[in-house]
Design a protein around this motif. Structure first.
Motif, PDB file in Angstrom:
ATOM      1  N   PHE B  50      25.512  42.437  39.420  1.00 32.45           N
ATOM      2  CA  PHE B  50      25.048  43.255  38.314  1.00 32.45           C
ATOM      3  C   PHE B  50      25.982  43.005  37.149  1.00 32.45           C
ATOM      4  O   PHE B  50      27.198  43.154  37.289  1.00 32.45           O
ATOM      5  CB  PHE B  50      25.040  44.739  38.698  1.00 32.45           C
ATOM      6  N   SER B  51      25.406  42.643  36.019  1.00 34.19           N
ATOM      7  CA  SER B  51      26.217  42.359  34.820  1.00 34.19           C
ATOM      8  C   SER B  51      27.404  41.441  35.140  1.00 34.19           C
ATOM      9  O   SER B  51      28.554  41.751  34.798  1.00 34.19           O
ATOM     10  CB  SER B  51      26.722  43.667  34.196  1.00 34.19           C
ATOM     11  N   GLU B  52      27.090  40.355  35.807  1.00 33.15           N
ATOM     12  CA  GLU B  52      28.055  39.281  36.106  1.00 33.15           C
ATOM     13  C   GLU B  52      29.121  39.678  37.123  1.00 33.15           C
ATOM     14  O   GLU B  52      30.065  38.900  37.346  1.00 33.15           O
ATOM     15  CB  GLU B  52      28.722  38.779  34.822  1.00 33.15           C
ATOM     16  N   THR B  53      28.991  40.847  37.741  1.00 28.72           N
ATOM     17  CA  THR B  53      29.989  41.309  38.704  1.00 28.72           C
ATOM     18  C   THR B  53      29.341  41.465  40.075  1.00 28.72           C
ATOM     19  O   THR B  53      28.231  41.998  40.187  1.00 28.72           O
ATOM     20  CB  THR B  53      30.586  42.661  38.261  1.00 28.72           C
ATOM     21  N   GLN B  54      30.064  41.051  41.088  1.00 31.06           N
ATOM     22  CA  GLN B  54      29.564  41.280  42.441  1.00 31.06           C
ATOM     23  C   GLN B  54      29.765  42.753  42.770  1.00 31.06           C
ATOM     24  O   GLN B  54      30.899  43.227  42.861  1.00 31.06           O
ATOM     25  CB  GLN B  54      30.304  40.407  43.460  1.00 31.06           C
ATOM     26  N   ARG B  55      28.665  43.445  42.999  1.00 26.55           N
ATOM     27  CA  ARG B  55      28.749  44.889  43.196  1.00 26.55           C
ATOM     28  C   ARG B  55      28.801  45.251  44.671  1.00 26.55           C
ATOM     29  O   ARG B  55      29.304  46.302  45.035  1.00 26.55           O
ATOM     30  CB  ARG B  55      27.534  45.548  42.530  1.00 26.55           C
ATOM     31  N   ASN B  56      28.250  44.385  45.511  1.00 25.49           N
ATOM     32  CA  ASN B  56      28.228  44.674  46.936  1.00 25.49           C
ATOM     33  C   ASN B  56      28.118  43.375  47.713  1.00 25.49           C
ATOM     34  O   ASN B  56      27.541  42.394  47.213  1.00 25.49           O
ATOM     35  CB  ASN B  56      27.040  45.580  47.274  1.00 25.49           C
ATOM     36  N   LYS B  57      28.663  43.363  48.907  1.00 24.52           N
ATOM     37  CA  LYS B  57      28.678  42.144  49.701  1.00 24.52           C
ATOM     38  C   LYS B  57      28.350  42.463  51.147  1.00 24.52           C
ATOM     39  O   LYS B  57      28.814  43.477  51.679  1.00 24.52           O
ATOM     40  CB  LYS B  57      30.062  41.499  49.609  1.00 24.52           C
ATOM     41  N   SER B  65      29.120  32.247  48.731  1.00 24.90           N
ATOM     42  CA  SER B  65      29.603  32.844  47.489  1.00 24.90           C
ATOM     43  C   SER B  65      28.483  32.830  46.466  1.00 24.90           C
ATOM     44  O   SER B  65      27.467  32.162  46.640  1.00 24.90           O
ATOM     45  CB  SER B  65      30.821  32.089  46.956  1.00 24.90           C
ATOM     46  N   GLY B  66      28.684  33.564  45.413  1.00 25.63           N
ATOM     47  CA  GLY B  66      27.669  33.595  44.379  1.00 25.63           C
ATOM     48  C   GLY B  66      28.269  33.924  43.044  1.00 25.63           C
ATOM     49  O   GLY B  66      29.482  34.188  42.923  1.00 25.63           O
ATOM     50  N   ARG B  67      27.433  33.895  42.043  1.00 30.70           N
ATOM     51  CA  ARG B  67      27.856  34.328  40.724  1.00 30.70           C
ATOM     52  C   ARG B  67      26.629  34.659  39.892  1.00 30.70           C
ATOM     53  O   ARG B  67      25.512  34.284  40.236  1.00 30.70           O
ATOM     54  CB  ARG B  67      28.701  33.250  40.031  1.00 30.70           C
ATOM     55  N   GLN B  68      26.881  35.374  38.823  1.00 28.15           N
ATOM     56  CA  GLN B  68      25.797  35.724  37.918  1.00 28.15           C
ATOM     57  C   GLN B  68      26.249  35.411  36.501  1.00 28.15           C
ATOM     58  O   GLN B  68      27.404  35.682  36.119  1.00 28.15           O
ATOM     59  CB  GLN B  68      25.430  37.210  38.044  1.00 28.15           C
ATOM     60  N   PHE B  69      25.350  34.883  35.722  1.00 24.35           N
ATOM     61  CA  PHE B  69      25.656  34.506  34.354  1.00 24.35           C
ATOM     62  C   PHE B  69      25.257  35.608  33.382  1.00 24.35           C
ATOM     63  O   PHE B  69      24.585  36.568  33.750  1.00 24.35           O
ATOM     64  CB  PHE B  69      24.952  33.178  34.023  1.00 24.35           C
ATOM     65  N   SER B  70      25.641  35.437  32.139  1.00 26.09           N
ATOM     66  CA  SER B  70      25.397  36.486  31.142  1.00 26.09           C
ATOM     67  C   SER B  70      23.906  36.706  30.898  1.00 26.09           C
ATOM     68  O   SER B  70      23.502  37.784  30.451  1.00 26.09           O
ATOM     69  CB  SER B  70      26.098  36.135  29.816  1.00 26.09           C
ATOM     70  N   ASN B  71      23.073  35.727  31.210  1.00 28.40           N
ATOM     71  CA  ASN B  71      21.623  35.912  31.049  1.00 28.40           C
ATOM     72  C   ASN B  71      20.974  36.436  32.332  1.00 28.40           C
ATOM     73  O   ASN B  71      19.752  36.410  32.459  1.00 28.40           O
ATOM     74  CB  ASN B  71      20.959  34.590  30.629  1.00 28.40           C
ATOM     75  N   SER B  72      21.787  36.897  33.265  1.00 26.17           N
ATOM     76  CA  SER B  72      21.392  37.480  34.558  1.00 26.17           C
ATOM     77  C   SER B  72      20.963  36.452  35.599  1.00 26.17           C
ATOM     78  O   SER B  72      20.771  36.816  36.760  1.00 26.17           O
ATOM     79  CB  SER B  72      20.281  38.530  34.414  1.00 26.17           C
ATOM     80  N   ARG B  73      20.829  35.208  35.224  1.00 24.01           N
ATOM     81  CA  ARG B  73      20.544  34.174  36.227  1.00 24.01           C
ATOM     82  C   ARG B  73      21.680  34.134  37.233  1.00 24.01           C
ATOM     83  O   ARG B  73      22.843  34.409  36.896  1.00 24.01           O
ATOM     84  CB  ARG B  73      20.382  32.820  35.562  1.00 24.01           C
ATOM     85  N   SER B  74      21.328  33.824  38.465  1.00 26.64           N
ATOM     86  CA  SER B  74      22.339  33.852  39.523  1.00 26.64           C
ATOM     87  C   SER B  74      22.279  32.573  40.349  1.00 26.64           C
ATOM     88  O   SER B  74      21.220  31.923  40.462  1.00 26.64           O
ATOM     89  CB  SER B  74      22.114  35.071  40.429  1.00 26.64           C
ATOM     90  N   GLU B  75      23.399  32.215  40.880  1.00 29.79           N
ATOM     91  CA  GLU B  75      23.490  31.097  41.819  1.00 29.79           C
ATOM     92  C   GLU B  75      24.220  31.561  43.063  1.00 29.79           C
ATOM     93  O   GLU B  75      25.097  32.423  42.990  1.00 29.79           O
ATOM     94  CB  GLU B  75      24.269  29.925  41.199  1.00 29.79           C
TER      95      GLU B  75
END
Lengths: 111, 113
Positions: B50-57, B65-75
């Motif tokens: 959520f908003s580029e931060t991992q909120r739960n795992k 692993s993962g990440r989220q970009f500023s446009n909400s796209r995620s990898e």
């Protein structure tokens, strides 16, 4: 580990019959949702029922929730061949940290 | 509105390789969750951003692993692939909160040989 357990694991009925699937869960929840998945595809949201609700309808779908028994049921009335899919319940625990899915019921509706 | 888009649709890798999967959420959705689906284990929660931060795992090893970009796209990335990583990986988005109605992509079917 799974929060929800669906029953039965598999169900086969004739077109026009009703299909009932049950879900049991273990902890306190904020809401319970039902999803449908066609083979190898993504899940589609069907209905959400909150912990303070007992019954909800959407078209041919009827969902009940009994928080004292920690269980829910999904009824599909007048089933169609196109209803053939896997059905999953998912719960949002009161900790609110995630949606946890059950293992699903495979429904087959024979024409 | 376009739905949740996951790429690629199918992927074949060999043990020891790494893989990156991509997910574009519905426009305006800020929460992106990832799930692993296998016949034996059902749908297992990987993580939520959520908003580029991992909120739960979820309970997966650090190879996931993962990440989220500023446009909400995620990898999401899986390193040092194992045979048991073969699965359908599903991405889901929601407006703000993971407990809301989730919108799922069609998934990426990963086969590890």
């Amino acid at each position: 580990s799974q929060q929800g357990e669906e029953d039965p694991q598999a169900l086969s009925i004739q077109e026009g019959e009703n299909a009932t699937m049950n879900c049991s869960y273990k902890t306190s929840i904020n809401n319970l949702q039902w999803y449908r998945q066609n083979s190898g595809r993504g899940l589609v949201h069907l209905i959400l029922i909150r912990s303070n609700e007992r019954e909800k309808h959407s078209g041919r779908l009827r969902v009940t929730l009994d928080t004292s028994k920690k269980s829910s049921s999904l009824l599909i009335t007048a089933s169609r061949a196109a209803d053939t899919a896997s059905y999953f319940c998912a719960t949002e625990e009161t900790s609110g940290s995630r949606l946890t899915f059950g293992e699903g019921t495979q429904l087959t509706v024979n024409p | 509105k376009a739905g949740v888009t996951q790429t690629p649709r199918y992927l074949i890798k060999t043990r020891g390789q790494q893989v990156t999967l991509s997910c574009s959420p519905i426009s305006g959705h800020r929460s992106v969750s990832w799930y692993q689906q296998t016949p034996g284990q059902g749908l297992q929660f990987l993580f939520e951003y959520f908003s580029e931060t991992q909120r739960n795992k979820g309970n997966f090893p650090g190879r996931f692993s993962g990440r989220q970009f500023s446009n909400s796209r995620s990898e999401m990335n899986v390193s040092t692939l194992e045979l048991g990583d073969s699965a359908l990986y599903l991405c889901a988005s929601s407006l703000d909160w993971v407990g809301e109605k989730l919108f799922f992509g069609s998934g990426t079917q990963l086969s590890v040989l």
